[in-house]
Design a protein around this motif. Structure first.
Motif, PDB file in Angstrom:
ATOM      1  N   GLY A 157       0.824  -1.201   0.000  1.00  0.00           N
ATOM      2  CA  GLY A 157       0.000   0.000   0.000  1.00  0.00           C
ATOM      3  C   GLY A 157       0.861   1.254   0.000  1.00  0.00           C
ATOM      4  O   GLY A 157       0.605   2.212  -0.739  1.00  0.00           O
ATOM      5  N   TRP A 202       1.264   4.102  -3.162  1.00  0.00           N
ATOM      6  CA  TRP A 202       1.305   5.561  -3.036  1.00  0.00           C
ATOM      7  C   TRP A 202       2.607   6.111  -3.611  1.00  0.00           C
ATOM      8  O   TRP A 202       2.634   7.206  -4.186  1.00  0.00           O
ATOM      9  N   CYS A 223      -3.762  -0.063  -0.351  1.00  0.00           N
ATOM     10  CA  CYS A 223      -4.563  -0.746   0.671  1.00  0.00           C
ATOM     11  C   CYS A 223      -3.769  -0.931   1.959  1.00  0.00           C
ATOM     12  O   CYS A 223      -2.657  -1.469   1.940  1.00  0.00           O
ATOM     13  N   GLY A 278       0.099   3.622   3.637  1.00  0.00           N
ATOM     14  CA  GLY A 278       0.180   5.042   3.964  1.00  0.00           C
ATOM     15  C   GLY A 278       1.215   5.708   3.089  1.00  0.00           C
ATOM     16  O   GLY A 278       1.786   5.104   2.188  1.00  0.00           O
ATOM     17  N   ILE A 318      -8.913   3.755  -2.168  1.00  0.00           N
ATOM     18  CA  ILE A 318      -8.158   3.645  -0.914  1.00  0.00           C
ATOM     19  C   ILE A 318      -8.931   2.755   0.043  1.00  0.00           C
ATOM     20  O   ILE A 318     -10.124   2.963   0.261  1.00  0.00           O
ATOM     21  N   HIS A 331      -8.691   0.851   4.038  1.00  0.00           N
ATOM     22  CA  HIS A 331      -7.978   0.684   5.303  1.00  0.00           C
ATOM     23  C   HIS A 331      -8.947   0.201   6.383  1.00  0.00           C
ATOM     24  O   HIS A 331     -10.134   0.531   6.355  1.00  0.00           O
ATOM     25  N   ASP A 346      -4.013   7.270   5.451  1.00  0.00           N
ATOM     26  CA  ASP A 346      -4.984   7.039   4.377  1.00  0.00           C
ATOM     27  C   ASP A 346      -6.248   7.861   4.599  1.00  0.00           C
ATOM     28  O   ASP A 346      -6.860   8.359   3.647  1.00  0.00           O
ATOM     29  N   TYR A 393     -13.053   5.874  -0.992  1.00  0.00           N
ATOM     30  CA  TYR A 393     -12.394   5.583   0.285  1.00  0.00           C
ATOM     31  C   TYR A 393     -13.252   4.591   1.048  1.00  0.00           C
ATOM     32  O   TYR A 393     -14.406   4.858   1.363  1.00  0.00           O
ATOM     33  N   GLU A 422     -13.324   2.434   4.487  1.00  0.00           N
ATOM     34  CA  GLU A 422     -12.758   2.213   5.822  1.00  0.00           C
ATOM     35  C   GLU A 422     -13.661   1.218   6.551  1.00  0.00           C
ATOM     36  O   GLU A 422     -14.872   1.430   6.638  1.00  0.00           O
TER      37      GLU A 422
END
Length: 217
Positions: free
Chosen positions: A106, A110, A126, A129, A144, A146, A158, A175, A177
Motif C-alpha cells: 500500500g 502511493w 490498501c 500510507g 483507498i 484501510h 490514508d 475511500y 474504511e
C-alpha cells in the motif's frame, strides 16, 4: 539481478486480444539482523488476486521487492523491468494497466503512482500510507482501503489522504474504511477494487480512451 516475480495468466487469455494488467505489490518489511532481508514476496501476494484475475480474465504480476520498502530507488529498475517484460510477453492493453498493493505494498502504491503517472489507468493503495503526495485523483482514479482498527499500519495517513481528495473538484476516488478488520484484506474489498479498475481506462493525456491499446502494436 536477483529480481523475480510471480505471474498469473488466466485460462481465457488470448494473445490476439489486448488484456488488462494488474501490477500488485506485496506486503512485509525489512528482516534479518541487519534489516536487509525482505519479508513478504510476490508468491504470497498472488493469493489475494489469482481468483479475481481468473474471473475477470486479466494478467496479474506480483514482483518481489529487492529491498524494503517499495519506494526505495533500488526497486525502480525491477518494477520498470517487470512492466516492460509483461508488455513484451503478453498482449497487454496499455490503456488498462493498474497498480495495487497491501500493507508495505500500500505504501508502495502511493510511492509508485506518481512516479509513473502516464502508465497507470487507476491505483488502489490498501492498508498502507504515505499518500497522497504527487497523486492527482482527477487524472489517476484511486481506490483507498484501510481497516479502522489496523494496529500494524495505522489508518491516519490514508484517512487524511481521502480528506484531501474530497476537497478536489472532479476527483475520482473511493475511500473504504472498515471496522473490526484489523490489518486484513476482505474478499469483498478485493472484488470492489477490481470492479473499480474495470471502469477506468488511461487516456494518456489525450482524448478519453474508448478502445484497447495493444502492447504488440
Amino acid at each position: 539481478p536477483g529480481g523475480n516475480y510471480c505471474l498469473f495468466v488466466p485460462s481465457k487469455y488470448d494473445p490476439l486480444v489486448p488484456t488488462p494488467l494488474v501490477v500488485a505489490l506485496h506486503g512485509g518489511g525489512p528482516g534479518g539482523k541487519d534489516g536487509k532481508l525482505v519479508t513478504g514476496n510476490g508468491q504470497e501476494a498472488m493469493n489475494f488476486y489469482q481468483d479475481l484475475a481468473e474471473e475477470w480474465g486479466w494478467v496479474v504480476v506480483c514482483p518481489s521487492a529487492l529491498v524494503a520498502g517499495w519506494g526505495s530507488k533500488e526497486n525502480e529498475p525491477l518494477v520498470d523491468g517487470v512492466v516492460e517484460e509483461m508488455r513484451m510477453l503478453f498482449n497487454v492493453d496499455e490503456a488498462r494497466v493498474y497498480l495495487t498493493g497491501h500493507s508495505m505494498g500500500g505504501y508502495g502504491t502511493w510511492a509508485w503512482a506518481p512516479k509513473r503517472p502516464e502508465l497507470w489507468a487507476a491505483c488502489a493503495p490498501c492498508a498502507g500510507g504515505g499518500g497522497p503526495i504527487g497523486v492527482d485523483p482527477v487524472a489517476l482514479p484511486t481506490y483507498i482501503y484501510h481497516g479502522t482498527d489496523d494496529n500494524i499500519c495505522g489508518v491516519g495517513q490514508d484517512r487524511d489522504a481521502a480528506k484531501s481528495f474530497a476537497g478536489i473538484k472532479k476527483a475520482d476516488f473511493v475511500y473504504t474504511e472498515v471496522d473490526r478488520i484489523g490489518h486484513g484484506f476482505p474478499d469483498w474489498v478485493r472484488r470492489d477494487i477490481f470492479t473499480f479498475f474495470a471502469g477506468r481506462m488511461n487516456d494518456q493525456g489525450k482524448k478519453r480512451a474508448v478502445a484497447p491499446v495493444s502492447s504488440f502494436a
